[in-house]
Design a protein around this motif. Structure first.
Motif, short mmCIF file in Angstrom:
data_model
loop_
_atom_site.label_atom_id
_atom_site.label_comp_id
_atom_site.label_asym_id
_atom_site.label_seq_id
_atom_site.Cartn_x
_atom_site.Cartn_y
_atom_site.Cartn_z
N GLY A 98 67.54 -3.92 128.48
CA GLY A 98 68.00 -5.26 128.87
C GLY A 98 66.84 -6.15 129.26
N ARG A 99 67.18 -7.37 129.69
CA ARG A 99 66.16 -8.37 130.03
C ARG A 99 65.15 -7.88 131.05
N ASP A 100 65.63 -7.12 132.05
CA ASP A 100 64.75 -6.70 133.14
C ASP A 100 63.85 -5.52 132.73
N ASP B 108 57.96 -15.21 121.59
CA ASP B 108 57.05 -14.56 122.55
C ASP B 108 57.27 -13.05 122.57
N ASP B 109 58.53 -12.65 122.41
CA ASP B 109 58.83 -11.21 122.36
C ASP B 109 58.23 -10.57 121.10
N VAL B 110 58.33 -11.28 119.98
CA VAL B 110 57.74 -10.77 118.74
C VAL B 110 56.23 -10.60 118.92
N THR C 54 68.88 -12.86 120.60
CA THR C 54 69.43 -14.20 120.44
C THR C 54 69.03 -14.80 119.10
N THR C 55 69.28 -16.09 118.90
CA THR C 55 69.30 -16.71 117.57
C THR C 55 68.09 -17.53 117.21
N ARG C 56 67.62 -18.34 118.17
CA ARG C 56 66.56 -19.31 117.90
C ARG C 56 65.19 -18.64 117.85
N GLY D 91 80.58 -18.73 121.44
CA GLY D 91 80.33 -20.09 121.92
C GLY D 91 79.33 -20.81 121.04
N ARG D 92 78.30 -20.10 120.59
CA ARG D 92 77.29 -20.72 119.73
C ARG D 92 77.87 -21.04 118.35
N ILE D 93 78.77 -20.19 117.86
CA ILE D 93 79.42 -20.49 116.57
C ILE D 93 80.32 -21.72 116.72
N ALA E 115 70.66 -5.36 124.78
CA ALA E 115 71.69 -4.34 125.02
C ALA E 115 73.09 -4.89 124.79
N GLY E 116 73.22 -5.81 123.81
CA GLY E 116 74.55 -6.30 123.42
C GLY E 116 75.14 -5.43 122.35
N GLN E 117 76.16 -5.95 121.64
CA GLN E 117 76.85 -5.11 120.64
C GLN E 117 75.91 -4.65 119.54
N LEU E 118 74.99 -5.53 119.15
CA LEU E 118 74.12 -5.19 118.02
C LEU E 118 73.09 -4.12 118.41
N1 LIG Z 1 71.10 -11.71 111.17
C1 LIG Z 1 72.33 -11.25 111.35
O1 LIG Z 1 73.02 -10.89 110.40
C2 LIG Z 1 72.90 -11.10 112.73
C3 LIG Z 1 74.01 -10.28 112.88
C4 LIG Z 1 74.56 -10.10 114.16
C5 LIG Z 1 73.99 -10.76 115.23
N2 LIG Z 1 72.92 -11.59 115.03
C6 LIG Z 1 72.32 -12.29 116.16
O2 LIG Z 1 71.68 -11.32 116.99
C7 LIG Z 1 71.81 -11.70 118.35
C8 LIG Z 1 72.42 -10.55 119.15
O3 LIG Z 1 73.73 -10.34 118.69
P1 LIG Z 1 74.82 -9.56 119.57
O4 LIG Z 1 76.09 -9.62 118.82
O5 LIG Z 1 74.28 -8.25 120.00
O6 LIG Z 1 74.93 -10.51 120.85
P2 LIG Z 1 75.44 -10.11 122.31
O7 LIG Z 1 76.50 -9.05 122.23
O8 LIG Z 1 75.73 -11.40 122.99
O9 LIG Z 1 74.17 -9.40 122.98
C9 LIG Z 1 72.95 -10.05 123.16
C10 LIG Z 1 72.18 -9.31 124.25
O10 LIG Z 1 70.85 -9.84 124.32
C11 LIG Z 1 70.62 -10.36 125.63
N3 LIG Z 1 69.84 -11.59 125.51
C12 LIG Z 1 70.25 -12.80 125.09
N4 LIG Z 1 69.21 -13.66 125.04
C13 LIG Z 1 68.13 -12.97 125.48
C14 LIG Z 1 66.77 -13.31 125.65
N5 LIG Z 1 66.30 -14.54 125.38
N6 LIG Z 1 65.92 -12.34 126.09
C15 LIG Z 1 66.39 -11.10 126.37
N7 LIG Z 1 67.66 -10.72 126.21
C16 LIG Z 1 68.53 -11.65 125.77
C17 LIG Z 1 71.98 -10.61 126.23
O11 LIG Z 1 71.86 -10.50 127.62
P3 LIG Z 1 72.73 -11.45 128.59
O12 LIG Z 1 74.12 -10.94 128.49
O13 LIG Z 1 72.06 -11.27 129.91
O14 LIG Z 1 72.60 -12.87 128.03
C18 LIG Z 1 72.81 -9.47 125.63
O15 LIG Z 1 72.64 -8.27 126.35
C19 LIG Z 1 72.70 -12.96 118.38
O16 LIG Z 1 71.89 -14.10 118.52
C20 LIG Z 1 73.36 -12.96 117.03
O17 LIG Z 1 73.65 -14.28 116.59
C21 LIG Z 1 72.36 -11.75 113.82
#
Ligand SMILES: NC(=O)c1ccc[n+]([C@@H]2O[C@H](COP(=O)([O-])OP(=O)(O)OC[C@H]3O[C@@H](n4cnc5c(N)ncnc54)[C@H](OP(=O)(O)O)[C@@H]3O)[C@@H](O)[C@H]2O)c1
Length: 339
Positions: free
Chosen positions: A33-35, A61-63, A53-55, A150-152, A9-12
């Motif tokens: 969200g996570r819960d 496990d989610d996949v 997330t990235t890694r 932070g990760r960047i 539930a982040g920006q993406l």
């Molecule tokens: N391939 C691409 O082109 C591309 C483009 C954009 C983004 N991304 C990647 O996609 C991911 C999400 O991007 P974003 O901009 O939406 O990030 P974001 O705004 O930080 O949102 C990530 C959301 O996922 C939750 N989250 C993080 N790790 C989690 C996990 N292991 N299990 C469940 N929920 C988790 C976070 O919750 P919390 O706040 O509780 O941590 C947050 O709500 C990032 O890793 C980003 O690098 C990839």
């Protein structure tokens, strides 16, 4: 109407859910969200979008849970764009599980997923054999949340930057090995050996971010990162990513540039100015990928295995800010100029 469940539930995740909801072509569940993990992953949606997330290790496990529930899976995690580059055994295991379940898994976004791989392959479609490729992307990263920034590598002093790079906590842009492997496999050059370079861009003045936070003077406001794919001593793909939270303040022009060349002789150059915007661009690539993933053959695929993502001819039209490189007021330097 296909059902899409959004986990993250982040920006993406929120952005993709908004686009699909406004388009009205899919039933959207979430973003969760996570819960709400079980609701997001196990309820048999036609497609689960994992935007967390990235890694690879943090999403695999989610996949697997979503695959076991009979859903196709689209993942934004950079390492999932070519998971064999990270862990061949895990990638093959999940690939076999997807085939057995009759579903498709794809890692995609704007980058990896378009600029450094799918678009490169499209351009190579008009090129003679054996040309080399250089891609550079200069982008405003001020719209990312604190975790991604932070990760960047934004917001730390140079000593901490060096330590965190060594510890694998700062990655710069995380998807170069994946994009290079996708291009290498599709062009028959194979999975490349890669040389990597990541250096901090330190600001001399404090910079205000759009969300109210700031980057202090003497801390990193961005990174410059170059990866080279090498085959028998010859560099055939050079990829550079420059991300900064206030690019105009240091004279950076936002652009995606793909150059085909033989040695030092440029054969062709393709420029997108300004660059495809990080956040909105990724949201649209993912929203526009749902149908091609649902229609694809089973297994863990890459974007090289799919037809291009495409916007729809009809629909709600642009979402606000779809073509902006973050909020126009973003990244103001609070005093003086940053470098
Ligand atoms: N391939 C691409 O082109 C591309 C483009 C954009 C983004 N991304 C990647 O996609 C991911 C999400 O991007 P974003 O901009 O939406 O990030 P974001 O705004 O930080 O949102 C990530 C959301 O996922 C939750 N989250 C993080 N790790 C989690 C996990 N292991 N299990 C469940 N929920 C988790 C976070 O919750 P919390 O706040 O509780 O941590 C947050 O709500 C990032 O890793 C980003 O690098 C990839």
């Amino acid at each position: 109407m296909a059902t899409v469940s959004v986990y993250g539930a982040g920006q993406l995740g929120r952005g993709v859910a908004d686009i699909l909801t406004a388009r009205g072509t899919h039933t959207v569940r979430g973003p969760f969200g996570r819960d709400e993990r079980a609701a997001a992953l196990t309820e048999g949606a036609d497609l689960v979008l994992i935007a967390t997330t990235t890694r690879l290790r943090d999403v695999v496990d989610d996949v697997r849970l979503a695959v076991a529930g009979g859903s196709n899976v689209l993942v934004s995690a950079e390492e999932s764009a070519h998971p064999w580059s990270v862990d061949e055994e895990v990638a093959e295991r999940v690939h076999r599980e997807a085939v057995a379940a009759g579903v498709t898994v794809v890692g995609a976004g704007l980058n990896p997923g378009l600029v450094f791989d799918a678009l490169v392959l499209t351009v190579l479609g008009a090129a003679p054999d054996g040309v080399d490729v250089t891609v550079s992307r200069t982008v405003d990263i001020s719209g990312f949340g604190p975790t991604v920034l932070g990760r960047i590598g934004v917001g730390v002093d140079p000593e901490e930057f060096t330590r965190a790079v060594g510890a694998g906590e700062i990655l710069g842009h995380a998807g170069f090995p994946q994009s290079m492997a996708v291009v290498g496999r599709a062009t028959g050059r194979g999975v490349p050996s890669i040389e990597a370079d990541l250096r901090p861009l330190v600001t001399e003045r404090a910079i205000a971010l759009p969300d109210g936070r700031s980057v202090a003077a003497g801390h990193t406001a961005g990174v410059e990162q170059t990866y080279r794919a090498v085959e028998r001593g010859h560099t055939w793909y050079t990829a550079t990513f420059v991300g900064h939270v206030a690019p105009a303040s240091v004279g950076l022009e936002l652009a995606d540039v793909i150059t085909l060349h033989r040695g030092d002789d440029a054969v062709q150059e393709l420029r997108a100015t300004p660059c495809f915007p990080s956040q909105a661009g990724s949201q649209h690539v993912l929203a526009n990928s749902v149908d091609r993933v649902v229609a694809a053959v089973p297994g863990w695929l890459t974007v090289a295995d799919l037809p291009p993502a495409s916007a729809q001819g009809r629909g709600p039209g642009p979402t606000p800010g779809w073509n902006t490189n973050p909020p126009r007021s973003a990244g103001s330097v609070t005093s003086g100029t940053a470098r």
